[in-house]
Write an enzyme that holds these catalytic residues in place. Sequence first.
Site, mmCIF file in Angstrom:
data_model
loop_
_atom_site.group_PDB
_atom_site.id
_atom_site.type_symbol
_atom_site.label_atom_id
_atom_site.label_comp_id
_atom_site.label_asym_id
_atom_site.label_seq_id
_atom_site.Cartn_x
_atom_site.Cartn_y
_atom_site.Cartn_z
ATOM 1 N NE ARG A 90 23.168 37.577 -35.917
ATOM 2 C CZ ARG A 90 22.207 36.743 -35.534
ATOM 3 N NH1 ARG A 90 21.770 36.766 -34.276
ATOM 4 N NH2 ARG A 90 21.676 35.898 -36.390
ATOM 5 C CB CYS A 108 14.940 38.199 -33.856
ATOM 6 S SG CYS A 108 14.080 36.653 -33.443
#
Length: 284
Positions: free
Chosen positions: A182, A241
């Site tokens: 990611r 995040c």
Amino acid sequence: MPLAQLITPAALAARLDQTDLLILDCRFALDDPGYGQRSYAGGHIPGACFADLEQDLSGPVHKGVTGRHPLPAPDALVERLRQWGLNQDDEVVLYDDGPGAFAARAWWLLAWLGKREGVYLLDGGLKAWRTAGQALGQEQPSRPRGNFHGEPDARLLIGAAQLQQRLGSPELTLLDARALPRFRGEVEPLDPVAGHIPGARCATFTDNLDSDGHFLAVEQLRQRFARELGARPASGLVAYCGSGVTACHNLFALCLAGYPLAPLYAGSWSEWITDPARPVASGD
């Protein structure tokens, strides 16, 4: 007293009769929002209350403005904590059944409100509790309303504009807690844009744990984050995040390792990408 503290299943089991102990079950699944409540109803650590990530530990989502899990309003969170029975001097134990990210979110929120003593994460979570042979219960706890009061600490947060101004600073160490694919932008299962904030370093939060889901030893964690910092000062750390949840796991681990509590970019990637003027990077 250290800000980040762990508790073992045996130590928690020995404290279950304490009247000044609040246990919060923080189980959640990003792909199944009802999972936590169902799991709690099916069995939980005796005396635990259920804290839902989206209903209790986050505020309303405003599409195109906020990230996926914006912070709750401080007064709403304080009220919820009182409803669960939290008093000012109570101890708190937090757990989930995964690597501890949702429990760490609750830990960070308590720290944000000023509750910085007597707050523990159950090391290894519910899996460790079961492995230790401890029992589960199904009763809803009945606790008197608590008297907890807290005020948010703005020093623990950094906003998108402030962070964007700091990009490129030689002192900034921006830690991205998401998994490497990611971070690189190779996959993006949750957000409409892939990649990372320019200059960030991938510090996948699950690397804070051993193969059994327990936190690494303090020295191992210290070495891990020392590598990320390099010659840069710890005062330049910022954590983010996907939506401000797993970054709290890194912040907890940093505190376990002896570092001060660094600021959180709470909106994180899912908020960052709502403004196309903000820069995006991919790859390593």
